[in-house]
Design a protein around this motif. Structure first.
Motif, mmCIF file in Angstrom:
data_model
loop_
_atom_site.group_PDB
_atom_site.id
_atom_site.type_symbol
_atom_site.label_atom_id
_atom_site.label_comp_id
_atom_site.label_asym_id
_atom_site.label_seq_id
_atom_site.Cartn_x
_atom_site.Cartn_y
_atom_site.Cartn_z
ATOM 1 N N ASP A 1 -36.518 -15.599 -5.860
ATOM 2 C CA ASP A 1 -36.270 -15.341 -7.276
ATOM 3 C C ASP A 1 -36.539 -16.586 -8.109
ATOM 4 O O ASP A 1 -36.617 -17.694 -7.592
ATOM 5 C CB ASP A 1 -34.821 -14.910 -7.498
ATOM 6 N N GLU A 2 -36.628 -16.391 -9.404
ATOM 7 C CA GLU A 2 -36.814 -17.512 -10.316
ATOM 8 C C GLU A 2 -35.507 -18.286 -10.436
ATOM 9 O O GLU A 2 -34.424 -17.697 -10.486
ATOM 10 C CB GLU A 2 -37.238 -16.995 -11.694
ATOM 11 N N SER A 3 -35.588 -19.590 -10.469
ATOM 12 C CA SER A 3 -34.412 -20.445 -10.589
ATOM 13 C C SER A 3 -33.994 -20.607 -12.042
ATOM 14 O O SER A 3 -34.824 -20.548 -12.942
ATOM 15 C CB SER A 3 -34.702 -21.836 -10.005
ATOM 16 N N GLU A 4 -32.705 -20.826 -12.230
ATOM 17 C CA GLU A 4 -32.173 -21.165 -13.553
ATOM 18 C C GLU A 4 -32.429 -22.661 -13.779
ATOM 19 O O GLU A 4 -32.465 -23.431 -12.839
ATOM 20 C CB GLU A 4 -30.670 -20.903 -13.605
ATOM 21 N N HIS A 5 -32.593 -23.058 -15.018
ATOM 22 C CA HIS A 5 -32.794 -24.478 -15.313
ATOM 23 C C HIS A 5 -31.475 -25.189 -15.579
ATOM 24 O O HIS A 5 -31.389 -26.409 -15.477
ATOM 25 C CB HIS A 5 -33.748 -24.652 -16.491
ATOM 26 N N GLU A 6 -30.455 -24.396 -15.913
ATOM 27 C CA GLU A 6 -29.110 -24.949 -16.112
ATOM 28 C C GLU A 6 -28.143 -24.202 -15.206
ATOM 29 O O GLU A 6 -28.257 -22.989 -15.012
ATOM 30 C CB GLU A 6 -28.672 -24.787 -17.568
ATOM 31 N N CYS A 7 -27.189 -24.928 -14.665
ATOM 32 C CA CYS A 7 -26.177 -24.362 -13.783
ATOM 33 C C CYS A 7 -25.387 -23.289 -14.532
ATOM 34 O O CYS A 7 -24.942 -23.508 -15.664
ATOM 35 C CB CYS A 7 -25.246 -25.467 -13.299
ATOM 36 N N LEU A 8 -25.209 -22.127 -13.911
ATOM 37 C CA LEU A 8 -24.470 -21.038 -14.534
ATOM 38 C C LEU A 8 -22.976 -21.323 -14.633
ATOM 39 O O LEU A 8 -22.285 -20.710 -15.432
ATOM 40 C CB LEU A 8 -24.693 -19.732 -13.759
ATOM 41 N N ALA A 9 -22.469 -22.250 -13.828
ATOM 42 C CA ALA A 9 -21.045 -22.558 -13.826
ATOM 43 C C ALA A 9 -20.682 -23.676 -14.800
ATOM 44 O O ALA A 9 -19.743 -23.542 -15.579
ATOM 45 C CB ALA A 9 -20.580 -22.925 -12.425
ATOM 46 N N CYS A 10 -21.433 -24.778 -14.778
ATOM 47 C CA CYS A 10 -21.048 -25.945 -15.588
ATOM 48 C C CYS A 10 -22.036 -26.270 -16.704
ATOM 49 O O CYS A 10 -21.725 -27.055 -17.591
ATOM 50 C CB CYS A 10 -20.850 -27.166 -14.701
ATOM 51 N N GLY A 11 -23.233 -25.701 -16.659
ATOM 52 C CA GLY A 11 -24.224 -25.942 -17.703
ATOM 53 C C GLY A 11 -25.076 -27.176 -17.517
ATOM 54 O O GLY A 11 -25.967 -27.429 -18.317
ATOM 55 N N ASP A 12 -24.821 -27.952 -16.457
ATOM 56 C CA ASP A 12 -25.645 -29.137 -16.196
ATOM 57 C C ASP A 12 -27.061 -28.725 -15.812
ATOM 58 O O ASP A 12 -27.283 -27.654 -15.239
ATOM 59 C CB ASP A 12 -25.056 -29.985 -15.065
ATOM 60 N N GLU A 13 -28.010 -29.599 -16.106
ATOM 61 C CA GLU A 13 -29.400 -29.348 -15.728
ATOM 62 C C GLU A 13 -29.542 -29.410 -14.206
ATOM 63 O O GLU A 13 -28.972 -30.276 -13.547
ATOM 64 C CB GLU A 13 -30.311 -30.383 -16.375
ATOM 65 N N ILE A 14 -30.287 -28.477 -13.645
ATOM 66 C CA ILE A 14 -30.534 -28.456 -12.207
ATOM 67 C C ILE A 14 -31.782 -29.298 -11.944
ATOM 68 O O ILE A 14 -32.812 -29.090 -12.575
ATOM 69 C CB ILE A 14 -30.725 -27.010 -11.704
ATOM 70 N N PRO A 15 -31.706 -30.257 -11.004
ATOM 71 C CA PRO A 15 -32.847 -31.134 -10.721
ATOM 72 C C PRO A 15 -34.098 -30.353 -10.303
ATOM 73 O O PRO A 15 -34.011 -29.316 -9.636
ATOM 74 C CB PRO A 15 -32.355 -32.002 -9.557
ATOM 75 N N LYS A 16 -35.258 -30.854 -10.711
ATOM 76 C CA LYS A 16 -36.523 -30.175 -10.424
ATOM 77 C C LYS A 16 -36.748 -29.962 -8.942
ATOM 78 O O LYS A 16 -37.275 -28.931 -8.524
ATOM 79 C CB LYS A 16 -37.686 -30.968 -11.020
ATOM 80 N N LYS B 1 -29.199 -20.944 -8.770
ATOM 81 C CA LYS B 1 -28.402 -20.591 -9.950
ATOM 82 C C LYS B 1 -27.379 -21.665 -10.318
ATOM 83 O O LYS B 1 -26.859 -21.660 -11.415
ATOM 84 C CB LYS B 1 -27.649 -19.275 -9.710
ATOM 85 N N TYR B 2 -27.067 -22.549 -9.351
ATOM 86 C CA TYR B 2 -26.008 -23.538 -9.556
ATOM 87 C C TYR B 2 -26.476 -24.930 -9.157
ATOM 88 O O TYR B 2 -27.319 -25.077 -8.275
ATOM 89 C CB TYR B 2 -24.773 -23.170 -8.717
ATOM 90 N N CYS B 3 -25.879 -25.947 -9.777
ATOM 91 C CA CYS B 3 -26.145 -27.324 -9.373
ATOM 92 C C CYS B 3 -25.546 -27.541 -7.982
ATOM 93 O O CYS B 3 -24.786 -26.700 -7.488
ATOM 94 C CB CYS B 3 -25.553 -28.311 -10.387
ATOM 95 N N ILE B 4 -25.852 -28.636 -7.376
ATOM 96 C CA ILE B 4 -25.385 -28.900 -6.013
ATOM 97 C C ILE B 4 -23.859 -28.927 -5.943
ATOM 98 O O ILE B 4 -23.259 -28.347 -5.035
ATOM 99 C CB ILE B 4 -25.969 -30.227 -5.478
ATOM 100 N N GLU B 5 -23.229 -29.568 -6.911
ATOM 101 C CA GLU B 5 -21.774 -29.689 -6.892
ATOM 102 C C GLU B 5 -21.103 -28.320 -6.979
ATOM 103 O O GLU B 5 -20.190 -28.008 -6.218
ATOM 104 C CB GLU B 5 -21.282 -30.591 -8.033
ATOM 105 N N CYS B 6 -21.559 -27.484 -7.922
ATOM 106 C CA CYS B 6 -20.953 -26.160 -8.094
ATOM 107 C C CYS B 6 -21.249 -25.262 -6.897
ATOM 108 O O CYS B 6 -20.374 -24.521 -6.450
ATOM 109 C CB CYS B 6 -21.434 -25.517 -9.391
ATOM 110 N N GLN B 7 -22.460 -25.322 -6.369
ATOM 111 C CA GLN B 7 -22.804 -24.515 -5.196
ATOM 112 C C GLN B 7 -21.953 -24.932 -4.005
ATOM 113 O O GLN B 7 -21.471 -24.079 -3.259
ATOM 114 C CB GLN B 7 -24.288 -24.661 -4.854
#
Length: 66
Positions: free
Chosen positions: A28-43, A52-58
């Motif tokens: 699937d297509e990735s989100e550019h911002e974490c759905l939980a905290c809103g931080d940018e997800i690294p490229k 869908k989530y940054c490393i910390e939230c995942q």
């Protein structure tokens, strides 16, 4: 007759094959911002696909799931 080393090697190859066949494939297509905290997800992480989530939230989601 196979020796112990051959049997161990065959077993290891079998386990590796099973693990690779059971892995989750993200397409699937990735989100550019974490759905939980809103931080940018690294490229680099976005390249996995379906993120869908940054490393910390995942990590937190996975900890709670245990």
């Amino acid at each position: 007759m196979a020796d112990l080393a051959d049997m161990a090697n065959d077993f290891q190859e079998s386990i590796l094959s099973q693990t690779l066949n059971q892995r989750v494939v993200f397409s699937d297509e990735s989100e550019h911002e974490c759905l939980a905290c809103g931080d940018e997800i690294p490229k680099q992480r976005l390249k996995l696909g379906g993120v869908k989530y940054c490393i910390e939230c995942q990590s937190e989601i996975e900890r709670k799931a245990r």
